[in-house]
Design an enzyme around this catalytic site. Structure first.
Site, mmCIF file in Angstrom:
data_model
loop_
_atom_site.group_PDB
_atom_site.id
_atom_site.type_symbol
_atom_site.label_atom_id
_atom_site.label_comp_id
_atom_site.label_asym_id
_atom_site.label_seq_id
_atom_site.Cartn_x
_atom_site.Cartn_y
_atom_site.Cartn_z
ATOM 1 N N ASP A 77 0.681 -0.961 -0.023
ATOM 2 C CA ASP A 77 0.151 -0.009 -0.012
ATOM 3 C C ASP A 77 1.022 1.316 -0.047
ATOM 4 O O ASP A 77 1.774 1.342 0.960
ATOM 5 C CB ASP A 77 -0.860 0.079 1.310
ATOM 6 C CG ASP A 77 -1.760 -0.982 1.095
ATOM 7 O OD1 ASP A 77 -2.687 -0.991 0.270
ATOM 8 O OD2 ASP A 77 -2.233 -1.830 2.287
ATOM 9 N N ASP B 149 -6.775 -5.141 -4.551
ATOM 10 C CA ASP B 149 -7.448 -4.784 -3.271
ATOM 11 C C ASP B 149 -8.598 -3.555 -3.243
ATOM 12 O O ASP B 149 -9.136 -3.319 -2.093
ATOM 13 C CB ASP B 149 -6.124 -4.274 -2.370
ATOM 14 C CG ASP B 149 -6.450 -4.039 -0.970
ATOM 15 O OD1 ASP B 149 -7.366 -4.622 -0.608
ATOM 16 O OD2 ASP B 149 -5.684 -3.135 -0.357
#
Length: 1000
Positions: A47, A169
């Protein structure tokens, strides 16, 4: 062994292994056609900010929050790949990889280039980040993808170009995102999260993989994209995680009491067989990795080696399962070679739910201030890009810069902001602060470019001022100065009008345009609403309001001067009234040439909108409500949080039963001020000559002293017979029909009648019947719905007291500047029109709001930029305006003598009688600042020549796939754009000379 030490040992052997190797599908490992081939994909999901900031994640700081250090992942993986030619790895987030690459010595870089050339280190997706798909605008998506893909192209050449899009995601998937990926040249798209009901249906029907037709306007297969749903999100199968943060047992194949080979192999074969039942070919994929894994890559690879060895050894005893190291593109290649006919998908994957009461629809609105800042930043980035091109070298070498390009800082900050935990509003508070900090640094850098460019073009070294708090009437220059300049730069390729509002302390002003003509203006008091929001950040008593116009891709400079004396109130036609008992007889109406808006004096609420041009009247009531955020109940423990919207009941509470009213009328603007409560107010505004109603709302701090989290929305109620239908945009482009309590893909079992009907609204949402359409344009991404027929609601703000247990680990409780809670101000534009003509208005107005004019101020009187240079007060970079249905999406510097520009058709097929017609343009004489010497067409992300794009061809249930039409020779004088088409060009240019300005 360190990375460089390992290289000393391994580079020689790797050079032998890599002899004659090639990347792409030709580098894929061999499979066995008579077996079930299990493609093991080693990967890490990193991320770009979430629980930690981007820097904290990269360097491994603050492991007390989350153990993660991206630099160590790449340091660890590379030696493993070099040591064994059979191993593979994929990497996704270029923001991290580019950072790591910049820290490496040349020998390390050469080794990595070799791995990429052999196809063993493969980049997938390849954007600066893995962007969100609900809150991101298509313009920003294209930019962040182009930024990452350009880095890969320049660093690794053709072998660095990803073949596969990889959004494992993001929390739901938009149709426009798939369309953009297809136009960028991707062969396939893999996703990780889809609705739990959708997934169960797909598994039962073996439709986990299909062709997504992502546009109703682009001729197939331009926006067709093969799309696969991964079996485990992006995690490995249960009990098969071998990272250092996992607790699963390693494979023990020694002569030991801990030997577990037989049990693990048996378990794996059962898992593979169960997964294969949901897919159509003899190939399945397993994602072997997860969040920030592979810091110690040896653990993963050692166990994967053993798994491959022992499972494949079972083939000697009749097993028909074959394991191999693979990549998403190699798996995709095998699916393509299967030559099957695949089912088609036409809708999108919103909303996403991972359980009956877990709809991830709250993040459509979460952190509304960041969402607005991101939208404004994109606007300023386009202005910055354009002016860098129009001014040439002077944009970075002028009086305000040091010769270094400053645009990249903003490009990278905007790229990070598109991450699926950034613009989505789902990061921790300190990470959100860091996203804003990066954008602020980008603004600072771009202001240098804009100042240099304006000085060069105008011919005057002004002290350019950027007042970024105009929405709360704060600007030190205009508050104090007797005279000042207002430069209105228009980034659109068509002329626009724009209403300028500036905080001032004078009561009378003259405003003069470049030709010396006086411009009608008014001075009105700063509202009590604004004074409360700005607190002590500014001290303007009034606002100067006037309507400015700006030429296409250019600017116009207005001169403002304070006049002596006080203008009589009656002459200003300014009236302040208060709604109170006994005033019902008053006519609470505002109107201009196009619209009339009526209010109910007994409630203070909007009552009626009339389109005077079309003779349409529509009863419209608008008010603010709030849903009581669930903290979990006996039925389900799920609470509302940053991701999930779950109201405690379907019926919301009114913020206020009635609104106190104030009234302002003059020749430039008419306003009704509505005060609903101590923390919620609104201005309903009509500017002279504008065909829309502006609603400027201010919400916050949302009170929580009662112990209740609140989700605040603005609701419009009409008598339109809508039959459960409403319409939202997809990332700001094509429009999708929404039907309440319905999914096109499966028979929905609706468990959350409010949250389960919310959809992302990136730029607009509307209702219509057969004749009339009511459209609401938004100034940022928000969640919206039609919970009952004839109604629209848009969630504007959320303040919650509980976490929703999706990983962020803190409630959505934004502190605001004073730590008493965040105050948010925004705008909704209301358009009322006939169905036939609505598209022309909402398309063009939404684009103008997104690409709004940039107002730059200056005290005036600056010295000439160069001796003898004229002071230019009006300028256009185009020789003529583009047709209204054509948008100049991108104009950006590529190299010193080349620019990248994109043209897009703004209308869908059949949407507008005139707007949807194809348009042919002559580009050679379009720009006034430079001449196009040569022109080359590129794919949408600009990382490949258009003529070189060769996408895989897929068969579908609709019949044989059509091959891509052979490119025709490019004629710059005959560039045709069809509905929803975006064409990308790289142009080599030569700048023109202007009097007093040297040739760049």
């Amino acid at each position: 062994m360190g990375l460089r030490s390992a290289l000393c040992v391994l580079l020689g052997a790797a050079a032998v292994w890599g002899a004659g190797a090639t990347c792409g599908y030709q580098s894929c490992p061999k499979t066995k056609p008579d077996m079930l081939n299990v493609h093991l994909v080693p990967h890490t999901h990193d991320d770009v900010g979430w629980l930690k900031t981007v820097d904290q994640y990269f360097f491994g700081v603050r492991n007390d929050i989350q153990h993660a250090g991206v630099q160590y992942i790449l340091d660890s993986v590379i030696p493993q790949l070099l040591a064994d030619p059979g191993k593979r790895f994929i990497y996704v987030e270029v923001a991290f990889f580019a950072r790591w690459w910049g820290l490496q010595a040349e020998d390390v870089r050469q080794a990595v280039r070799q791995l990429v050339a052999e196809g063993r280190l493969e980049f997938v997706n390849g954007g600066w980040c893995m962007n969100d798909e609900a809150a991101a605008h298509y313009s920003a998506v294209i930019d962040q993808m182009s930024l990452g893909l350009r880095f890969l192209q320049e660093t690794f050449g053709e072998c660095g170009r990803p073949r596969v899009a990889w959004h494992i995601d993001p929390f739901g998937h938009s149709r426009e995102q798939a369309s953009l990926f297809a136009q960028m040249g991707y062969d396939g798209f893999f996703v990780g999260r889809i609705d739990y009901q959708d997934k169960a249906q797909r598994e039962a029907l073996r439709e986990m993989e299909q062709v997504w037709r992502a546009s109703g306007s682009l001729a197939p297969p331009a926006a067709d994209l093969f799309t696969g749903v991964l079996p485990n999100g992006y995690n490995p199968p249960m009990s098969l995680c071998w990272d250092q943060i996992c607790s699963d047992n390693p494979i023990v194949d020694d002569d030991s009491d801990e030997n577990n080979v037989e049990s693990l192999v048996s378990y794996f074969l059962g898992t593979a067989a169960a997964q294969a039942k949901h897919y159509r070919t003899n190939h399945i994929v397993m994602t072997m990795g997860s969040d920030f894994q592979y810091e110690n890559a040896l653990l993963w690879y050692k166990n994967l080696d053993k798994l491959i060895k022992h499972v494949n050894a079972k083939q000697l005893n009749g097993s028909r399962v074959h394991l191999l190291y693979s990549t998403p593109s190699c798996y995709l290649w095998e699916l393509n070679k299967a030559n099957l006919s695949w089912s088609m998908k036409y809708d999108d994957f919103f909303p996403y739910a991972d359980g009956p009461h877990q709809f991830w629809t709250g993040y459509f609105t979460s952190r509304p201030a960041l969402k607005r800042y991101e939208r404004l930043s994109n606007n300023f980035l386009q202005v910055c890009n354009q002016l860098e091109v129009l001014a040439g070298l002077q944009a970075n070498m002028g009086p305000y810069g040091n010769g270094n390009s400053s645009v990249l800082r903003m490009c990278q900050a905007m790229g990070v902001a598109q991450h699926h935990d950034a613009v989505s509003g789902t990061a921790k508070q300190h990470v959100t602060n860091d996203y804003a900090k990066q954008l602020s640094a980008g603004w600072d850098a771009c202001q240098i470019v804009v100042s240099n460019a304006l000085a060069s073009i105008t011919g005057s070294k002004e002290n350019f001022i950027y007042c970024t708090y105009l929405n709360i009437s704060v600007c030190l220059l205009t508050e104090a100065a007797e005279t000042f300049l207002v430069i209105v730069y228009n980034p659109l390729a068509r002329p626009v009008d724009w209403n300028v509002r500036l905080p001032v302390n004078g009561s009378r002003y003259s405003v003069v345009d470049p030709s010396g003509q006086a411009v009608l203006n008014e001075v009105i008091p700063v509202s009590s609403f604004t004074q409360a929001v700005r607190r002590d950040r500014g001290h303007a008593a009034n606002e100067l309001v006037f309507r400015a116009s700006a030429p296409p891709l250019g600017f116009r400079t207005y001169s403002a001067a304070r006049l002596p004396g006080r203008k009589p109130t009656q002459a200003r036609e300014l009236k302040w009234l208060r709604s109170r008992p006994g005033t019902e007889r008053l006519s609470w109406v505002i109107e201009n040439e196009h619209l009339r808006v009526r209010f109910d004096p007994s409630t203070g609420l909007l009552k009626m909108i009339e389109n005077l041009d079309k003779n349409i009247s529509l009863p419209v009531s608008q008010n603010f409500f709030w849903y009581n955020a669930s903290i979990g109940n006996q039925e389900n423990s799920q609470a509302s949080g940053a991701y999930i919207f779950r109201p405690n009941a379907s019926e919301p509470f009114r913020v206020g039963q009635r609104a106190q009213l104030y009234h302002v009328k003059n020749q430039v603007v008419q306003e009704i001020y509505q005060n609903f409560s101590a923390w919620c107010s609104q201005v309903v505004r009509l500017y002279a000559g504008e065909p829309y109603v502006e609603l400027e709302w201010t919400v916050g701090p949302i009170p929580i002293q009662d112990g209740l989290g609140k989700e605040v929305m603005s609701r419009f109620e009409t008598n339109l017979q809508t039959g459960g239908l409403f319409y939202t945009d997809s990332n700001g482009r094509e429009i999708l029909e929404r039907r309440r309590d319905y999914r096109a893909t499966w028979n929905l079992s609706q468990t959350e009648p409010v949250a389960g009907n919310y959809y992302p609204v990136n730029s607009r949402i509307y209702l219509k019947d057969r004749k009339v359409q009511l459209t609401v344009l938004t100034d940022r991404s928000q969640g919206g719905s039609s919970i009952f027929d004839g109604s629209l609601e848009i969630m504007v703000h959320r303040r919650l007291l509980h976490d929703d247990a999706r990983g962020v680990g803190e409630p959505l409780l934004e502190p605001g500047d004073d730590h008493h809670g965040l105050v948010v101000r925004g705008r909704h534009l209301i358009l009322l029109d006939t169905v036939e003509s609505s598209a022309d208005r909402h398309r063009l107005r939404a684009q103008q709001e997104f690409m709004a004019p940039q107002v730059v101020l200056a005290p005036g009187g600056g010295p000439p930029y160069q001796p003898g240079q004229d002071n230019l007060k009006e300028y256009s970079a185009l020789t003529r305006a583009l047709p209204s249905n054509i948008h100049l999406l991108t104009l950006a510097q590529w190299e010193p003598d080349s620019v990248l520009f994109r043209l897009e058709h703004q209308f869908e097929r059949g949407e507008s009688a005139n707007g949807s017609m194809p348009i042919t343009l002559n580009l050679l004489d379009l720009f006034s600042s430079f001449t196009i010497i040569s022109l080359e067409e590129r794919t949408l992300a600009a990382n490949q020549k258009w003529e070189d794009m060769r996408r895989l061809v897929w068969q579908s249930a609709e019949g044989a796939a059509k091959p891509r039409p052979r490119p025709t020779p490019l004629d710059p004088t005959q560039i045709t754009l069809k509905p929803m088409e975006i064409r990308t060009f790289l142009a080599h240019i030569q700048y023109h000379t202007r009097r007093g300005r040297r040739k760049d």
